[in-house]
Design a protein around this motif. Structure first.
Motif, PDB file in Angstrom:
ATOM      1  N   PRO A 145       2.861   4.854   6.262  1.00  0.00           N
ATOM      2  CA  PRO A 145       3.003   4.882   4.801  1.00  0.00           C
ATOM      3  C   PRO A 145       4.040   3.907   4.248  1.00  0.00           C
ATOM      4  O   PRO A 145       3.813   3.265   3.218  1.00  0.00           O
ATOM      5  CB  PRO A 145       3.404   6.335   4.514  1.00  0.00           C
ATOM      6  N   ASN A 146       5.204   3.796   4.910  1.00  0.00           N
ATOM      7  CA  ASN A 146       6.221   2.868   4.417  1.00  0.00           C
ATOM      8  C   ASN A 146       5.706   1.431   4.399  1.00  0.00           C
ATOM      9  O   ASN A 146       5.864   0.709   3.409  1.00  0.00           O
ATOM     10  CB  ASN A 146       7.476   2.951   5.292  1.00  0.00           C
ATOM     11  N   ALA A 147       5.102   1.008   5.512  1.00  0.00           N
ATOM     12  CA  ALA A 147       4.579  -0.357   5.595  1.00  0.00           C
ATOM     13  C   ALA A 147       3.516  -0.579   4.536  1.00  0.00           C
ATOM     14  O   ALA A 147       3.447  -1.648   3.901  1.00  0.00           O
ATOM     15  CB  ALA A 147       4.012  -0.615   6.994  1.00  0.00           C
ATOM     16  N   LYS A 148       2.667   0.408   4.341  1.00  0.00           N
ATOM     17  CA  LYS A 148       1.591   0.304   3.350  1.00  0.00           C
ATOM     18  C   LYS A 148       2.158   0.079   1.944  1.00  0.00           C
ATOM     19  O   LYS A 148       1.711  -0.796   1.199  1.00  0.00           O
ATOM     20  CB  LYS A 148       0.747   1.572   3.392  1.00  0.00           C
ATOM     21  N   LEU A 191      12.747  -3.248   9.584  1.00  0.00           N
ATOM     22  CA  LEU A 191      12.809  -1.951  10.250  1.00  0.00           C
ATOM     23  C   LEU A 191      11.931  -0.919   9.535  1.00  0.00           C
ATOM     24  O   LEU A 191      11.240  -0.130  10.176  1.00  0.00           O
ATOM     25  CB  LEU A 191      14.257  -1.463  10.321  1.00  0.00           C
ATOM     26  N   LEU A 192      11.948  -0.921   8.207  1.00  0.00           N
ATOM     27  CA  LEU A 192      11.090  -0.005   7.458  1.00  0.00           C
ATOM     28  C   LEU A 192       9.616  -0.290   7.725  1.00  0.00           C
ATOM     29  O   LEU A 192       8.782   0.613   7.736  1.00  0.00           O
ATOM     30  CB  LEU A 192      11.378  -0.098   5.958  1.00  0.00           C
ATOM     31  N   LEU A 193       9.293  -1.563   7.934  1.00  0.00           N
ATOM     32  CA  LEU A 193       7.914  -1.944   8.241  1.00  0.00           C
ATOM     33  C   LEU A 193       7.478  -1.433   9.617  1.00  0.00           C
ATOM     34  O   LEU A 193       6.402  -0.858   9.762  1.00  0.00           O
ATOM     35  CB  LEU A 193       7.770  -3.468   8.226  1.00  0.00           C
ATOM     36  N   ASN A 217       0.324  -1.432  18.812  1.00  0.00           N
ATOM     37  CA  ASN A 217      -0.808  -2.134  18.211  1.00  0.00           C
ATOM     38  C   ASN A 217      -0.740  -2.128  16.692  1.00  0.00           C
ATOM     39  O   ASN A 217      -1.187  -3.061  16.038  1.00  0.00           O
ATOM     40  CB  ASN A 217      -2.134  -1.518  18.680  1.00  0.00           C
ATOM     41  N   GLU A 218      -0.180  -1.057  16.129  1.00  0.00           N
ATOM     42  CA  GLU A 218       0.004  -1.010  14.675  1.00  0.00           C
ATOM     43  C   GLU A 218       0.909  -2.137  14.206  1.00  0.00           C
ATOM     44  O   GLU A 218       0.713  -2.689  13.126  1.00  0.00           O
ATOM     45  CB  GLU A 218       0.622   0.329  14.258  1.00  0.00           C
ATOM     46  N   ARG A 219       1.886  -2.497  15.025  1.00  0.00           N
ATOM     47  CA  ARG A 219       2.836  -3.546  14.619  1.00  0.00           C
ATOM     48  C   ARG A 219       2.154  -4.893  14.482  1.00  0.00           C
ATOM     49  O   ARG A 219       2.477  -5.681  13.589  1.00  0.00           O
ATOM     50  CB  ARG A 219       4.003  -3.605  15.605  1.00  0.00           C
ATOM     51  N   VAL A 220       1.208  -5.199  15.371  1.00  0.00           N
ATOM     52  CA  VAL A 220       0.448  -6.443  15.220  1.00  0.00           C
ATOM     53  C   VAL A 220      -0.347  -6.391  13.916  1.00  0.00           C
ATOM     54  O   VAL A 220      -0.405  -7.373  13.162  1.00  0.00           O
ATOM     55  CB  VAL A 220      -0.494  -6.676  16.420  1.00  0.00           C
ATOM     56  N   ALA A 221      -0.963  -5.236  13.630  1.00  0.00           N
ATOM     57  CA  ALA A 221      -1.718  -5.073  12.382  1.00  0.00           C
ATOM     58  C   ALA A 221      -0.804  -5.241  11.171  1.00  0.00           C
ATOM     59  O   ALA A 221      -1.167  -5.905  10.182  1.00  0.00           O
ATOM     60  CB  ALA A 221      -2.399  -3.705  12.351  1.00  0.00           C
ATOM     61  N   ILE A 222       0.394  -4.654  11.244  1.00  0.00           N
ATOM     62  CA  ILE A 222       1.346  -4.753  10.136  1.00  0.00           C
ATOM     63  C   ILE A 222       1.726  -6.210   9.873  1.00  0.00           C
ATOM     64  O   ILE A 222       1.721  -6.669   8.723  1.00  0.00           O
ATOM     65  CB  ILE A 222       2.603  -3.901  10.427  1.00  0.00           C
ATOM     66  N   TYR A 223       2.054  -6.940  10.938  1.00  0.00           N
ATOM     67  CA  TYR A 223       2.458  -8.330  10.742  1.00  0.00           C
ATOM     68  C   TYR A 223       1.287  -9.217  10.343  1.00  0.00           C
ATOM     69  O   TYR A 223       1.463 -10.213   9.638  1.00  0.00           O
ATOM     70  CB  TYR A 223       3.169  -8.855  11.990  1.00  0.00           C
ATOM     71  N   ARG A 228       9.980  -0.055  -5.397  1.00  0.00           N
ATOM     72  CA  ARG A 228       9.833   0.120  -3.947  1.00  0.00           C
ATOM     73  C   ARG A 228      10.809   1.167  -3.418  1.00  0.00           C
ATOM     74  O   ARG A 228      10.463   1.977  -2.547  1.00  0.00           O
ATOM     75  CB  ARG A 228      10.057  -1.226  -3.252  1.00  0.00           C
ATOM     76  N   HIS A 229      12.020   1.172  -3.946  1.00  0.00           N
ATOM     77  CA  HIS A 229      13.019   2.151  -3.510  1.00  0.00           C
ATOM     78  C   HIS A 229      12.578   3.570  -3.846  1.00  0.00           C
ATOM     79  O   HIS A 229      12.822   4.510  -3.072  1.00  0.00           O
ATOM     80  CB  HIS A 229      14.361   1.847  -4.180  1.00  0.00           C
ATOM     81  N   LEU A 230      11.905   3.736  -4.966  1.00  0.00           N
ATOM     82  CA  LEU A 230      11.477   5.060  -5.409  1.00  0.00           C
ATOM     83  C   LEU A 230      10.298   5.603  -4.609  1.00  0.00           C
ATOM     84  O   LEU A 230      10.182   6.815  -4.412  1.00  0.00           O
ATOM     85  CB  LEU A 230      11.122   5.027  -6.905  1.00  0.00           C
ATOM     86  N   VAL A 231       9.417   4.713  -4.145  1.00  0.00           N
ATOM     87  CA  VAL A 231       8.178   5.192  -3.506  1.00  0.00           C
ATOM     88  C   VAL A 231       8.252   5.233  -1.978  1.00  0.00           C
ATOM     89  O   VAL A 231       7.432   5.894  -1.339  1.00  0.00           O
ATOM     90  CB  VAL A 231       6.966   4.335  -3.930  1.00  0.00           C
ATOM     91  N   THR A 232       9.218   4.541  -1.369  1.00  0.00           N
ATOM     92  CA  THR A 232       9.330   4.558   0.095  1.00  0.00           C
ATOM     93  C   THR A 232      10.289   5.655   0.549  1.00  0.00           C
ATOM     94  O   THR A 232      11.058   6.194  -0.245  1.00  0.00           O
ATOM     95  CB  THR A 232       9.821   3.203   0.641  1.00  0.00           C
ATOM     96  N   SER A 233      10.242   5.961   1.829  1.00  0.00           N
ATOM     97  CA  SER A 233      11.141   6.966   2.402  1.00  0.00           C
ATOM     98  C   SER A 233      11.846   6.375   3.619  1.00  0.00           C
ATOM     99  O   SER A 233      11.356   5.422   4.231  1.00  0.00           O
ATOM    100  CB  SER A 233      10.359   8.219   2.810  1.00  0.00           C
TER     101      SER A 233
END
Length: 421
Positions: A20-23, A131-133, A140-146, A194-199
């Motif tokens: 969710p954070n990365a999204k 780090l939040l990402l 494998n998610e990390r490759v997708a994220i980047y 972004r600060h309000l919607v991320t955790s």
């Protein structure tokens, strides 16, 4: 058409499946990337038009890296002590919003120097952002994220031709000034939303609780992580690749726009075509090919990506003015874009996957420190090189990307030897 639709659906699915954070971070990132991509293309040229000397452009690059060098060791300590979210909010305001506002009012080298000092604080929020990402994500998610990150950034670059239109219509100086002001205002809005919607990530929460102990010695952990890096050969090689890759980037990009204008004699309004083409190729590559490469050995894919960047840098050296040179620069852009799409999709994922959760913040902080340490004199050196010979910075860029290619080759050999045991 069916295949294109399927690939786009796969990209959307990859976006939905990341944490969710990365999204949320990547969803809002175009607010940053679009205006940034528009003004950064002309920023060096803009500074020369308001009176900054060529060698002073390189000096500003050196100052930028000096500030990043000084602040990088504190990045890991701050994000572990105060949490990723808080550091990201305050750090982005200082390093991007304040930077943009000063840049807007800048009238000479001194103003740009002050703006650069604020911009140099970017390493601290950059670590929090990364780090939040990547935290709370699988390998494998990390490759997708980047990959999605590369996609988002290159989407922003597609708006660079709009800057060319503004430059043609209003002139380079007014267009750049007002675009950088819009950038500062938009980023101000972005960081609050972004600060309000991320955790805070689960890793960040855990480490922040542990660091509430006033006796916690952050610098001791920093040096322990440095020793850990030196003993881990594969990790050390990938860190060296990120360091020398950044050095090559400075040599290539600091004077590339000026080189296109002064050496190849391209009109100001045409220069923005190249970042647009770069982004279009990267987007196509990320959509159609990166998803199929995720299951391959990541270091092998990275090797071919870096080799593509090396060939691209080398071809800049033989591009003459005129039609043939313009066609060759298109080839340069395509090869460089493909290589960069691979590089940025895999190198950070490989680095993150090579470190455990507890050490990651410090290892990334050390990596950023070393990047700044090695990059600090490069801007000034590039400035002197460009003054001596306009092609010399690109010779050095080629040498450093070739060195990165060799280092990745050694990493592949180490991994294969371990697999045979």
């Amino acid at each position: 058409m069916t295949k294109i639709k399927a690939q786009l659906q796969q990209m959307v699915l990859a976006f939905k499946e990341i944490n969710p954070n990365a999204k949320k971070i990547l969803f809002f990132e175009p607010i940053f990337t679009i205006p940034y991509a528009m003004f950064i293309v002309y920023s060096s040229l803009y500074m020369t038009r308001v009176g900054v000397k060529d060698y002073q452009i390189g000096l500003l690059s050196t100052v930028l890296n000096l500030v990043m060098l000084i602040t990088s060791p504190f990045a890991g300590l701050l994000v572990n002590r105060f949490g990723r979210k808080k550091v990201l909010l305050i750090g982005d305001f200082l390093s991007w919003c304040v930077y943009a506002y000063i840049f807007f009012f800048a009238k000479d080298f001194t103003w740009f120097l002050i703006a650069t000092i604020f911009n140099g604080l970017m390493r601290i929020p950059e670590l929090a952002w990364r780090l939040l990402l990547m935290e709370d994500a699988t390998e494998n998610e990390r490759v997708a994220i980047y990959s999605v990150t590369v996609f988002v950034w290159n989407m922003g670059n597609l708006f660079a031709p709009l800057m060319g239109v503004f430059v043609a219509r209003f002139g380079l100086i007014p267009a750049t000034k007002w675009t950088v002001l819009a950038f500062g205002i938009l980023v101000n809005i972005l960081i609050v939303v972004r600060h309000l919607v991320t955790s805070e990530s689960s890793v960040g929460q855990k480490i922040a609780r542990e660091n509430c102990d006033a006796n916690a010695n952050g610098f001791s952990e920093w040096f322990d992580s440095l020793k850990y890096m030196v003993k881990n050969r594969e990790l050390l090689l990938i860190v060296l690749v990120t360091i020398f890759g950044n050095v090559a980037l400075i040599f290539r990009d600091t004077y590339k726009t000026i080189y296109l204008s002064e050496a190849l004699h391209y009109p100001d309004s045409i220069i923005s075509v190249f970042p647009t083409l770069w982004s279009a190729v990267a987007l196509i590559f990320v959509i159609f090919l990166i998803p199929n490469l995720k299951e391959q050995k990541h270091d092998t894919v990275l090797f071919w990506g870096m080799l593509s960047i090396t060939v691209s840098n080398a071809l800049i050296l033989v591009a003459p003015p005129g039609t043939f040179g313009f066609i060759l620069m298109i080839v340069v852009t395509v090869l460089g874009s493909i290589g960069a799409a691979v590089y940025y999709s895999f190198v950070d994922a490989i680095l993150a996957n090579s470190v455990d959760d507890e050490r990651r913040a410090h290892v990334l902080s050390i990596t950023m420190f070393l990047i700044s340490l090695f990059s600090m004199p490069v801007g000034a050196i590039a400035g002197q090189c460009y003054t001596f010979s306009k092609s010399l910075p690109f010779v050095l860029a080629t040498i450093f990307t070739l060195l990165c290619t060799v280092l990745i080759f050694f990493k592949v050999r180490i991994r294969r030897a371990q697999e045979r045991q």
